[in-house]
Design a protein around this motif. Structure first.
Motif, PDB file in Angstrom:
ATOM      1  N   ARG A  86       0.897  -1.047  -0.146  1.00  0.00           N
ATOM      2  CA  ARG A  86      -0.114  -0.117   0.101  1.00  0.00           C
ATOM      3  C   ARG A  86       1.019   1.133   0.077  1.00  0.00           C
ATOM      4  N   LEU A  87       0.284   2.430  -0.565  1.00  0.00           N
ATOM      5  CA  LEU A  87       1.132   3.493  -0.549  1.00  0.00           C
ATOM      6  C   LEU A  87       1.673   3.983   0.555  1.00  0.00           C
ATOM      7  N   ARG A  88       0.923   3.841   1.766  1.00  0.00           N
ATOM      8  CA  ARG A  88       1.125   4.419   2.900  1.00  0.00           C
ATOM      9  C   ARG A  88       2.442   3.435   3.489  1.00  0.00           C
ATOM     10  N   ASP A  89       2.535   2.438   3.183  1.00  0.00           N
ATOM     11  CA  ASP A  89       3.681   1.444   3.591  1.00  0.00           C
ATOM     12  C   ASP A  89       4.911   2.065   3.042  1.00  0.00           C
ATOM     13  N   ALA A  90       4.970   2.747   1.958  1.00  0.00           N
ATOM     14  CA  ALA A  90       6.097   2.968   1.103  1.00  0.00           C
ATOM     15  C   ALA A  90       7.089   4.017   1.705  1.00  0.00           C
ATOM     16  N   PHE A  91       6.500   4.792   2.558  1.00  0.00           N
ATOM     17  CA  PHE A  91       7.219   5.858   3.124  1.00  0.00           C
ATOM     18  C   PHE A  91       8.531   5.543   4.202  1.00  0.00           C
ATOM     19  N   ASP A  92       9.759   5.972   3.707  1.00  0.00           N
ATOM     20  CA  ASP A  92      10.905   5.480   4.304  1.00  0.00           C
ATOM     21  C   ASP A  92      11.406   6.916   5.121  1.00  0.00           C
ATOM     22  N   ARG A  93      11.787   6.547   6.358  1.00  0.00           N
ATOM     23  CA  ARG A  93      12.347   7.764   7.101  1.00  0.00           C
ATOM     24  C   ARG A  93      13.345   8.586   6.493  1.00  0.00           C
ATOM     25  N   ARG A  94      14.167   7.800   5.537  1.00  0.00           N
ATOM     26  CA  ARG A  94      15.132   8.608   4.987  1.00  0.00           C
ATOM     27  C   ARG A  94      14.894   9.763   4.359  1.00  0.00           C
ATOM     28  N   ALA A  95      13.452   9.712   3.761  1.00  0.00           N
ATOM     29  CA  ALA A  95      13.196  10.789   2.746  1.00  0.00           C
ATOM     30  C   ALA A  95      13.291  12.118   3.780  1.00  0.00           C
ATOM     31  N   ALA A  96      13.184  11.971   5.054  1.00  0.00           N
ATOM     32  CA  ALA A  96      12.987  13.368   5.894  1.00  0.00           C
ATOM     33  C   ALA A  96      14.481  14.080   5.375  1.00  0.00           C
ATOM     34  N   ALA A  97      15.457  13.358   5.039  1.00  0.00           N
ATOM     35  CA  ALA A  97      16.589  14.299   4.481  1.00  0.00           C
ATOM     36  C   ALA A  97      16.244  15.291   3.443  1.00  0.00           C
ATOM     37  N   GLY A  98      15.229  15.301   2.781  1.00  0.00           N
ATOM     38  CA  GLY A  98      14.668  16.528   1.952  1.00  0.00           C
ATOM     39  C   GLY A  98      14.403  17.708   2.608  1.00  0.00           C
ATOM     40  N   LEU A  99      14.348  17.650   3.787  1.00  0.00           N
ATOM     41  CA  LEU A  99      14.026  18.850   4.503  1.00  0.00           C
ATOM     42  C   LEU A  99      15.489  19.613   4.671  1.00  0.00           C
ATOM     43  N   ALA A 110      10.991   6.562  -1.924  1.00  0.00           N
ATOM     44  CA  ALA A 110      11.694   7.443  -0.870  1.00  0.00           C
ATOM     45  C   ALA A 110      12.443   8.427  -1.684  1.00  0.00           C
ATOM     46  N   GLY A 111      12.964   8.536  -2.744  1.00  0.00           N
ATOM     47  CA  GLY A 111      13.432   9.797  -3.426  1.00  0.00           C
ATOM     48  C   GLY A 111      12.335  10.632  -3.607  1.00  0.00           C
ATOM     49  N   LEU A 112      11.138  10.212  -4.278  1.00  0.00           N
ATOM     50  CA  LEU A 112      10.269  10.992  -4.597  1.00  0.00           C
ATOM     51  C   LEU A 112       9.745  11.695  -3.265  1.00  0.00           C
ATOM     52  N   ALA A 113       9.534  10.918  -2.117  1.00  0.00           N
ATOM     53  CA  ALA A 113       9.086  11.786  -1.074  1.00  0.00           C
ATOM     54  C   ALA A 113      10.087  12.723  -0.507  1.00  0.00           C
ATOM     55  N   ALA A 114      11.392  12.388  -1.078  1.00  0.00           N
ATOM     56  CA  ALA A 114      12.405  13.324  -0.420  1.00  0.00           C
ATOM     57  C   ALA A 114      12.443  14.713  -1.202  1.00  0.00           C
ATOM     58  N   LEU A 115      12.148  14.208  -2.664  1.00  0.00           N
ATOM     59  CA  LEU A 115      12.183  15.531  -3.444  1.00  0.00           C
ATOM     60  C   LEU A 115      10.706  16.367  -3.065  1.00  0.00           C
ATOM     61  N   THR A 116       9.732  15.763  -2.550  1.00  0.00           N
ATOM     62  CA  THR A 116       8.431  16.541  -2.126  1.00  0.00           C
ATOM     63  C   THR A 116       8.752  17.300  -1.135  1.00  0.00           C
ATOM     64  N   LEU A 117       9.351  16.655  -0.033  1.00  0.00           N
ATOM     65  CA  LEU A 117       9.587  17.208   1.275  1.00  0.00           C
ATOM     66  C   LEU A 117      10.426  18.558   0.773  1.00  0.00           C
ATOM     67  N   LEU A 154      17.117  25.062  -9.716  1.00  0.00           N
ATOM     68  CA  LEU A 154      16.470  24.143  -8.835  1.00  0.00           C
ATOM     69  C   LEU A 154      16.634  22.814  -9.139  1.00  0.00           C
ATOM     70  N   GLY A 155      16.259  22.307 -10.430  1.00  0.00           N
ATOM     71  CA  GLY A 155      16.507  20.962 -10.696  1.00  0.00           C
ATOM     72  C   GLY A 155      17.751  20.386 -10.731  1.00  0.00           C
ATOM     73  N   ALA A 156      18.926  21.078 -10.846  1.00  0.00           N
ATOM     74  CA  ALA A 156      20.189  20.392 -10.816  1.00  0.00           C
ATOM     75  C   ALA A 156      20.795  20.266  -9.398  1.00  0.00           C
ATOM     76  N   THR A 157      20.080  20.862  -8.570  1.00  0.00           N
ATOM     77  CA  THR A 157      20.486  20.614  -6.992  1.00  0.00           C
ATOM     78  C   THR A 157      19.420  19.811  -6.279  1.00  0.00           C
ATOM     79  N   VAL A 158      18.203  19.911  -6.198  1.00  0.00           N
ATOM     80  CA  VAL A 158      17.208  19.054  -5.684  1.00  0.00           C
ATOM     81  C   VAL A 158      16.984  17.681  -6.017  1.00  0.00           C
ATOM     82  N   VAL A 159      17.221  17.376  -7.250  1.00  0.00           N
ATOM     83  CA  VAL A 159      17.012  16.244  -8.114  1.00  0.00           C
ATOM     84  C   VAL A 159      18.305  15.286  -7.623  1.00  0.00           C
ATOM     85  N   PRO A 160      19.282  15.618  -7.521  1.00  0.00           N
ATOM     86  CA  PRO A 160      20.310  14.786  -7.098  1.00  0.00           C
ATOM     87  C   PRO A 160      20.312  14.418  -5.739  1.00  0.00           C
ATOM     88  N   LEU A 161      19.881  15.451  -4.718  1.00  0.00           N
ATOM     89  CA  LEU A 161      19.709  14.977  -3.496  1.00  0.00           C
ATOM     90  C   LEU A 161      18.591  14.098  -3.133  1.00  0.00           C
TER      91      LEU A 161
END
Length: 342
Positions: free
Chosen positions: A249-262, A322-329, A282-289
């Motif tokens: 389920r989508l809610r099971d997919a979130f990894d705490r490592r995504a918080a690094a996006g903050l 996790a990468g997508l969640a990090a990008l969103t955060l 923006l893109g060349a810095t946030v996407v690699p993160l």
């Protein structure tokens, strides 16, 4: 919207198939066909690169603005229009129908033959009208690009023929979702494509601006893109849960490592303020993160599953989400920091 087109088309077709009572497998195939159709109009950017290279050799300046100024004459004007999308829909459906007729063990009943012949005839007639219109109203080179695009569409349909379990009508509907939604995804980053080219009056000339502040405008575009991707991901988790490894389920997919996006928040005051014109800041810095976070989470998932083959799928999915969640955060953090700073 190079990525958002495909995810949004998958979501629209996948959820739409479920709403009319189709099985998860049928909805998955509908989403795949729609996503492929949404991807194809942007492949002509390869031709655009070649066109620009020739222009640079002739003295044109280097730069993103110069590139799109040259490329758009035969890029979005040709493939990003509703007439082209309609004809491309017929071509993809016809290629699937004909490809199935020629595959080993295919049912060669009269109804299937009639559908294949009818679609092929409609596709050929539509292409003739479309190419004549581009040649007369735009340029001979635009007609050549349109012909090449339709050839690529037919090739994609031939490949899909043996890989999707959709009826001919289902393929046509899903392809239509992808091709006909594509032009509307480009209205946030540039002037909208001429929707009815080569037969149109101009009905929509200005891009959609999401904020008066140019940086907030770009962040709004990022939010739209991320929303499209999340919708596609949510649809995929719904129709393909059994293919998601240990993530059901989508809610099971979130990894705490995504918080690094903050941690991207300080970029709002450290980096130059990006706008639509220089969005690469923006893109060349946030996407690699986000990519680093995704690899980190995916590797952790792979090790947790002991490196099993089945775990590789789950690891890839976990890393992507996790990468997508990090990008969103990161986008949220940057926006909050920017608003506070101004």
């Amino acid at each position: 919207m190079f990525v958002g087109h495909e995810f949004l088309a998958f979501a629209l077709a996948g959820w739409g198939a479920l709403q009319v009572g189709c099985s998860d497998r049928t909805a998955l195939h509908a989403g795949v066909v729609a996503a492929v159709a949404a991807l194809l109009p942007d492949l002509d950017v390869v031709y655009a690169v070649g066109t620009y290279a020739v222009a640079v050799a002739g003295g044109a300046p280097l730069g993103w603005d110069a590139f799109w100024g040259v490329a758009n004459a035969t890029h979005r004007v040709v493939t990003h229009t509703l007439p082209t999308g309609g004809v491309a829909t017929l071509w993809l459906a016809a290629a699937v129908a004909v490809g199935r007729r020629r595959s080993p063990g295919a049912d060669r009943g009269r109804s299937g033959s009639t559908a294949a012949v009818t679609l092929a005839g409609a596709a050929a007639a539509g292409a003739a009208l479309l190419l004549a219109g581009f040649r007369a109203a735009v340029s001979p080179s635009a007609a050549v690009v349109a012909a090449g695009f339709l050839a690529c569409v037919a090739a994609a349909g031939w490949v899909l023929a043996a890989r999707v379990g959709l009826s001919t009508m289902g393929v046509t509907a899903a392809a239509g979702v992808g091709f006909l939604s594509h032009p509307f995804g480009d209205v946030f980053l540039a002037a909208p494509p001429p929707l009815f080219s080569p037969f149109e009056p101009v009905v929509w000339a200005g891009r959609v601006s999401l904020a008066a502040d140019p940086t907030l405008d770009l962040l709004g575009v990022l939010a739209v893109e991320l929303l499209a991707v999340w919708l596609g991901v949510a649809a995929f988790t719904r129709v393909a849960g059994d293919r998601m490894g240990h993530i059901d389920r989508l809610r099971d997919a979130f990894d705490r490592r995504a918080a690094a996006g903050l941690a991207y928040a300080p970029a709002a005051v450290v980096l130059p303020r990006p706008t639509i014109v220089d969005a690469h800041v923006l893109g060349a810095t946030v996407v690699p993160l986000a990519a680093v976070v995704g690899v980190w989470a995916g590797y952790a998932s792979f090790r947790r599953d002991g490196g099993a083959t089945a775990g590789r799928v789950g690891a890839a999915v976990a890393g992507f989400l996790a990468g997508l969640a990090a990008l969103t955060l990161a986008g949220v953090a940057y926006t909050v920091a920017y608003v506070v700073a101004i």
